[in-house]
Design an enzyme around this catalytic site. Structure first.
Site, mmCIF file in Angstrom:
data_model
loop_
_atom_site.group_PDB
_atom_site.id
_atom_site.type_symbol
_atom_site.label_atom_id
_atom_site.label_comp_id
_atom_site.label_asym_id
_atom_site.label_seq_id
_atom_site.Cartn_x
_atom_site.Cartn_y
_atom_site.Cartn_z
ATOM 1 N N ASP A 295 -51.649 60.626 49.443
ATOM 2 C CA ASP A 295 -52.706 59.629 49.253
ATOM 3 C C ASP A 295 -53.120 59.096 50.618
ATOM 4 O O ASP A 295 -52.268 58.926 51.501
ATOM 5 C CB ASP A 295 -52.191 58.466 48.366
ATOM 6 C CG ASP A 295 -53.321 57.753 47.639
ATOM 7 O OD1 ASP A 295 -54.227 57.242 48.317
ATOM 8 O OD2 ASP A 295 -53.304 57.716 46.394
ATOM 9 N N TYR B 36 -72.106 61.952 41.400
ATOM 10 C CA TYR B 36 -70.695 61.950 40.996
ATOM 11 C C TYR B 36 -70.454 62.974 39.884
ATOM 12 O O TYR B 36 -69.556 63.810 39.966
ATOM 13 C CB TYR B 36 -70.290 60.541 40.521
ATOM 14 C CG TYR B 36 -68.974 60.521 39.785
ATOM 15 C CD1 TYR B 36 -67.781 60.761 40.458
ATOM 16 C CD2 TYR B 36 -68.923 60.297 38.405
ATOM 17 C CE1 TYR B 36 -66.574 60.774 39.776
ATOM 18 C CE2 TYR B 36 -67.724 60.308 37.722
ATOM 19 C CZ TYR B 36 -66.550 60.545 38.413
ATOM 20 O OH TYR B 36 -65.361 60.572 37.743
HETATM 21 C C1 UD1 Z 1 -68.418 54.367 33.882
HETATM 22 C C2 UD1 Z 1 -68.878 55.572 34.640
HETATM 23 C C3 UD1 Z 1 -67.961 56.752 34.358
HETATM 24 C C4 UD1 Z 1 -66.514 56.398 34.641
HETATM 25 C C5 UD1 Z 1 -66.145 55.146 33.860
HETATM 26 C C6 UD1 Z 1 -64.749 54.689 34.264
HETATM 27 C C7 UD1 Z 1 -71.308 55.310 34.731
HETATM 28 C C8 UD1 Z 1 -72.627 55.837 34.274
HETATM 29 N N1 UD1 Z 1 -70.229 55.907 34.250
HETATM 30 O O1 UD1 Z 1 -68.565 54.653 32.493
HETATM 31 O O2 UD1 Z 1 -68.324 57.837 35.169
HETATM 32 O O3 UD1 Z 1 -65.693 57.457 34.252
HETATM 33 O O4 UD1 Z 1 -67.048 54.088 34.166
HETATM 34 O O5 UD1 Z 1 -64.180 53.944 33.246
HETATM 35 O O6 UD1 Z 1 -71.231 54.395 35.531
HETATM 36 N N2 UD1 Z 1 -70.755 46.842 30.157
HETATM 37 C C9 UD1 Z 1 -71.249 45.575 29.907
HETATM 38 N N3 UD1 Z 1 -71.016 44.600 30.823
HETATM 39 C C10 UD1 Z 1 -70.326 44.821 31.982
HETATM 40 C C11 UD1 Z 1 -69.837 46.120 32.226
HETATM 41 C C12 UD1 Z 1 -70.077 47.109 31.297
HETATM 42 O O7 UD1 Z 1 -71.903 45.321 28.870
HETATM 43 O O8 UD1 Z 1 -70.183 43.884 32.775
HETATM 44 C C13 UD1 Z 1 -70.993 47.894 29.159
HETATM 45 C C14 UD1 Z 1 -71.765 49.071 29.724
HETATM 46 O O9 UD1 Z 1 -73.138 48.853 29.651
HETATM 47 C C15 UD1 Z 1 -71.260 50.198 28.820
HETATM 48 C C16 UD1 Z 1 -69.831 49.786 28.483
HETATM 49 O O10 UD1 Z 1 -69.741 48.387 28.756
HETATM 50 O O11 UD1 Z 1 -72.017 50.239 27.646
HETATM 51 C C17 UD1 Z 1 -68.798 50.508 29.320
HETATM 52 O O12 UD1 Z 1 -69.149 50.378 30.674
HETATM 53 P P1 UD1 Z 1 -68.182 50.849 31.859
HETATM 54 O O13 UD1 Z 1 -66.835 50.270 31.663
HETATM 55 O O14 UD1 Z 1 -68.882 50.576 33.149
HETATM 56 O O15 UD1 Z 1 -68.006 52.403 31.613
HETATM 57 P P2 UD1 Z 1 -69.102 53.571 31.502
HETATM 58 O O16 UD1 Z 1 -70.437 53.106 31.951
HETATM 59 O O17 UD1 Z 1 -68.987 54.172 30.146
#
Ligand code: UD1
Length: 338
Positions: free
Chosen positions: A32, A149
């Site tokens: 790492d 990515y």
């Molecule tokens: C994101 C990454 C993905 C990565 C994963 C790690 C993108 C497009 N994808 O996925 O490559 O593997 O994280 O876990 O960025 N949300 C809220 N409020 C917040 C944060 C998130 O409503 O403050 C919602 C988002 O809109 C989404 C869901 O929660 O609908 C999950 O979000 P998040 O945890 O960021 O994961 P992904 O976007 O699915």
């Protein structure tokens, strides 16, 4: 005892996998460069496993270091986590992502080939499915990228396919859905730098009082409560999937598998589950959709069950309580010294 090289073993998923591999009887060496992790995780890993950690500080881009390492220790395989993973950053700095993610895989596999080590577990992601419309997602569905990515992960999967045509590789490609949660001890977990992008670390900071309110990005999706669906998987389950993947590779069985639960969970359901774990209400507000978000992403997990014998054991409640235990421990600073 089989010896495994664990690149990125000090990171979030890597550290949990280190513990799972050690408990399963593998001897593990971590490589790492601590670009996105802290050295103090090593003390915690030693404490969790009761053994000092064999760690080498360096980069997967350092071919001379890899050659030296592979000649010094007789490895039976590698689990390759070391990579960049921030989608937004990859849009701003694509070349850095190509260098670390694609260059890192090529350098590592060249060194492994020259050392005659042909077993590799590779960290892929559900993001390789792009913007799918048919659910649940099976591994046969077409891949497409919506960010540099995702492009790097699709490219790496294809590189491994081609490499296996020339040399006797046994490769396990694990497409992770949304890893969350922490080791139940509270000693290791996800520790994002700055304001978290991801949902669970963000809710955790709201619960700790470090951020005022969760913004729920979009409530007009085609789901029962209007908020987006994801397939959250406990990092302890995910770590175990790597053990089962390596076990299959030891028998020469290559595979490409989704690692998820198959259960879609909405943003509001996650928020409610975290409230239950914390035992009080956590403020949230509805905000506009986040650019680049897909409405739904959840796995058909049946191939992992059929091929690896893997299925997720933990549910949403354990994901949230373990996260809450971990972030409170971090805040109190008792994680290592208690
Ligand atoms: C994101 C990454 C993905 C990565 C994963 C790690 C993108 C497009 N994808 O996925 O490559 O593997 O994280 O876990 O960025 N949300 C809220 N409020 C917040 C944060 C998130 O409503 O403050 C919602 C988002 O809109 C989404 C869901 O929660 O609908 C999950 O979000 P998040 O945890 O960021 O994961 P992904 O976007 O699915």
């Amino acid at each position: 005892m089989a010896r495994i090289l664990l690149t990125g073993g000090a990171g979030y998923i890597g550290s949990h996998t280190y513990v799972a591999l050690s408990e399963a009887g593998y001897a593990v060496t971590i490589l790492d460069n601590f670009a996105n992790s802290d050295r103090d995780v090593l003390d915690r890993l030693a404490r969790l496993t009761g053994t000092e950690v064999d760690v080498v500080e360096g980069s997967v881009l350092d071919r001379a270091l890899l050659d030296r390492l592979l000649s010094e220790r007789a490895f039976d395989g590698a689990v390759h986590f070391a990579a960049r993973k921030a989608v937004g950053e990859s849009v701003a700095r694509p070349l850095d992502y190509f260098e670390t993610n694609i260059g890192g895989l090529v350098t590592l596999t060249q060194a492994m080939r020259d050392a005659g080590v042909f077993r590799l577990v590779f960290s892929s992601t559900a993001t390789v499915y792009g913007e799918p419309e048919v659910f649940p997602l099976t591994e046969e569905m077409p891949l497409s990228h919506t960010s540099p990515y995702a492009f790097t992960k699709i490219t790496c999967e294809r590189i491994l396919e081609q490499a296996a045509l020339a040399d006797p590789w046994a490769v396990g490609v694990l497409r992770y859905f949304n890893p969350v949660g922490a080791h139940p001890s509270g000693l290791i977990g996800e520790d994002p730098r700055g304001v978290p992008d991801n949902l669970m670390p963000y809710i955790a900071k709201v619960a700790l009082g470090e951020l005022p309110v969760l913004r729920v990005f979009g409530d007009d999706y085609d789901t029962p409560d209007g908020t987006a669906w994801r397939d959250y998987i406990h990092v302890m389950d995910l770590a175990r999937a790597h053990v089962q993947s390596l076990d299959a590779l030891m028998e020469g069985r290559s595979h490409v598998v989704n690692i998820g639960t198959g259960n879609p969970v909405s943003v509001l359901q996650m928020h409610a589950a975290y409230q239950d774990a914390v035992g009080r209400e956590l403020p949230y507000e509805i905000a506009p959709r986040r650019a680049g978000d897909v409405p739904k992403l959840y796995a058909d997990p049946s191939r992992a069950r059929d091929v690896l014998g893997f299925s997720a054991e933990y549910g949403l409640a354990e994901m949230c309580t373990s996260s809450w235990t971990w972030v409170q421990a971090q805040k109190r600073g008792w994680g290592f010294n208690s």
